[in-house]
Motif scaffolding. Structure first.
Motif, PDB file in Angstrom:
ATOM      1  N   TYR A 141      44.698  -1.491  -7.438  1.00 19.72           N
ATOM      2  CA  TYR A 141      43.233  -1.422  -7.479  1.00 19.72           C
ATOM      3  C   TYR A 141      42.767  -1.179  -8.915  1.00 19.72           C
ATOM      4  O   TYR A 141      42.395  -0.067  -9.268  1.00 19.72           O
ATOM      5  N   PRO A 142      42.789  -2.193  -9.766  1.00 18.86           N
ATOM      6  CA  PRO A 142      42.353  -1.978 -11.144  1.00 18.86           C
ATOM      7  C   PRO A 142      40.868  -1.627 -11.211  1.00 18.86           C
ATOM      8  O   PRO A 142      40.096  -1.999 -10.322  1.00 18.86           O
ATOM      9  N   ASN A 143      40.504  -0.911 -12.247  1.00 18.96           N
ATOM     10  CA  ASN A 143      39.098  -0.584 -12.503  1.00 18.96           C
ATOM     11  C   ASN A 143      38.458   0.249 -11.394  1.00 18.96           C
ATOM     12  O   ASN A 143      37.447  -0.135 -10.810  1.00 18.96           O
ATOM     13  N   LEU A 144      39.031   1.415 -11.119  1.00 15.59           N
ATOM     14  CA  LEU A 144      38.400   2.316 -10.160  1.00 15.59           C
ATOM     15  C   LEU A 144      36.996   2.649 -10.638  1.00 15.59           C
ATOM     16  O   LEU A 144      36.768   2.909 -11.809  1.00 15.59           O
ATOM     17  N   GLN A 145      36.071   2.641  -9.701  1.00 20.50           N
ATOM     18  CA  GLN A 145      34.678   2.933  -9.993  1.00 20.50           C
ATOM     19  C   GLN A 145      34.333   4.345  -9.526  1.00 20.50           C
ATOM     20  O   GLN A 145      35.068   4.967  -8.762  1.00 20.50           O
ATOM     21  N   GLU A 146      33.185   4.826  -9.954  1.00 18.74           N
ATOM     22  CA  GLU A 146      32.667   6.113  -9.491  1.00 18.74           C
ATOM     23  C   GLU A 146      32.653   6.115  -7.963  1.00 18.74           C
ATOM     24  O   GLU A 146      32.167   5.181  -7.337  1.00 18.74           O
ATOM     25  N   GLY A 147      33.207   7.155  -7.376  1.00 24.34           N
ATOM     26  CA  GLY A 147      33.236   7.284  -5.915  1.00 24.34           C
ATOM     27  C   GLY A 147      34.429   6.613  -5.250  1.00 24.34           C
ATOM     28  O   GLY A 147      34.534   6.631  -4.038  1.00 24.34           O
ATOM     29  N   ASP A 148      35.338   6.036  -6.024  1.00 20.85           N
ATOM     30  CA  ASP A 148      36.539   5.422  -5.461  1.00 20.85           C
ATOM     31  C   ASP A 148      37.677   6.434  -5.438  1.00 20.85           C
ATOM     32  O   ASP A 148      37.874   7.190  -6.388  1.00 20.85           O
ATOM     33  N   GLU A 152      48.258  12.671  -0.867  1.00 22.28           N
ATOM     34  CA  GLU A 152      47.821  12.860  -2.244  1.00 22.28           C
ATOM     35  C   GLU A 152      46.645  11.931  -2.498  1.00 22.28           C
ATOM     36  O   GLU A 152      46.569  10.844  -1.933  1.00 22.28           O
ATOM     37  N   THR A 153      45.723  12.374  -3.321  1.00 20.78           N
ATOM     38  CA  THR A 153      44.509  11.621  -3.596  1.00 20.78           C
ATOM     39  C   THR A 153      44.236  11.592  -5.093  1.00 20.78           C
ATOM     40  O   THR A 153      44.423  12.593  -5.779  1.00 20.78           O
ATOM     41  N   TYR A 154      43.777  10.462  -5.549  1.00 19.28           N
ATOM     42  CA  TYR A 154      43.388  10.287  -6.942  1.00 19.28           C
ATOM     43  C   TYR A 154      42.104   9.469  -6.948  1.00 19.28           C
ATOM     44  O   TYR A 154      41.978   8.487  -6.219  1.00 19.28           O
ATOM     45  N   GLY A 155      41.102   9.900  -7.710  1.00 19.26           N
ATOM     46  CA  GLY A 155      39.870   9.134  -7.763  1.00 19.26           C
ATOM     47  C   GLY A 155      38.866   9.664  -8.766  1.00 19.26           C
ATOM     48  O   GLY A 155      39.218  10.478  -9.631  1.00 19.26           O
ATOM     49  N   LYS A 156      37.638   9.206  -8.619  1.00 17.19           N
ATOM     50  CA  LYS A 156      36.565   9.582  -9.540  1.00 17.19           C
ATOM     51  C   LYS A 156      35.357  10.048  -8.736  1.00 17.19           C
ATOM     52  O   LYS A 156      34.931   9.383  -7.793  1.00 17.19           O
ATOM     53  N   TRP A 157      34.830  11.200  -9.140  1.00 19.86           N
ATOM     54  CA  TRP A 157      33.668  11.765  -8.454  1.00 19.86           C
ATOM     55  C   TRP A 157      32.751  12.409  -9.480  1.00 19.86           C
ATOM     56  O   TRP A 157      33.159  13.330 -10.175  1.00 19.86           O
ATOM     57  N   HIS A 158      31.542  11.943  -9.575  1.00 15.15           N
ATOM     58  CA  HIS A 158      30.546  12.473 -10.511  1.00 15.15           C
ATOM     59  C   HIS A 158      31.115  12.648 -11.911  1.00 15.15           C
ATOM     60  O   HIS A 158      31.064  13.731 -12.492  1.00 15.15           O
ATOM     61  N   ALA A 159      31.672  11.563 -12.431  1.00 17.57           N
ATOM     62  CA  ALA A 159      32.194  11.488 -13.799  1.00 17.57           C
ATOM     63  C   ALA A 159      33.392  12.394 -14.052  1.00 17.57           C
ATOM     64  O   ALA A 159      33.746  12.668 -15.195  1.00 17.57           O
ATOM     65  N   ARG A 160      34.046  12.864 -13.018  1.00 20.23           N
ATOM     66  CA  ARG A 160      35.264  13.643 -13.224  1.00 20.23           C
ATOM     67  C   ARG A 160      36.407  13.034 -12.401  1.00 20.23           C
ATOM     68  O   ARG A 160      36.174  12.420 -11.363  1.00 20.23           O
TER      69      ARG A 160
END
Length: 116
Positions: A25-32, A99-107
């Motif tokens: 999943y290249p280019n994870l976006q905010e909320g992914d 396990e989880t990896y992602g982006k949430w509110h710029a973090r």
């Protein structure tokens, strides 16, 4: 089966998670978020950045994303249960790790939980 006490946010995601996420999943976006269950199950992408939420394998993406939003991206505050985890892939009859990896509110969010 109940969740054990070994659930924790990680300071940084392991490089292996980043490499797997980028490859699939290249280019994870905010909320992914990428969910990495163990035991050889397919990892899945959960996209909470739009409505309705989407996922390639998660069975209830909007419910999951609503809970993530209510917890402000803190996976330790999610109200999930064993029953919800069973719906994720198959009935759980032995311990497993999610396990989880992602982006949430710029973090960056990196989290691991053992279910026993």
């Amino acid at each position: 089966m109940t969740a054990s006490v070994s659930a924790a946010p990680l300071d940084t995601p392991p490089q292996e998670w980043i490499d797997l996420a980028d490859a699939e999943y290249p280019n994870l976006q905010e909320g992914d978020f990428i969910l990495f269950p163990d035991r050889g199950w397919k990892f899945t992408k959960l996209s909470c950045g739009q409505r309705p939420a989407t996922s390639d394998y998660h069975v209830r993406p909007q419910v999951a994303c609503d809970e993530i939003a209510a917890a402000d991206g803190d996976f330790n505050k999610l109200p999930g249960s064993q029953e919800e985890c069973e719906k994720f892939n198959s009935p759980l009859s032995e311990p497993f790790i999610l396990e989880t990896y992602g982006k949430w509110h710029a973090r960056t969010v990196a989290w691991r939980k053992e279910f026993d």
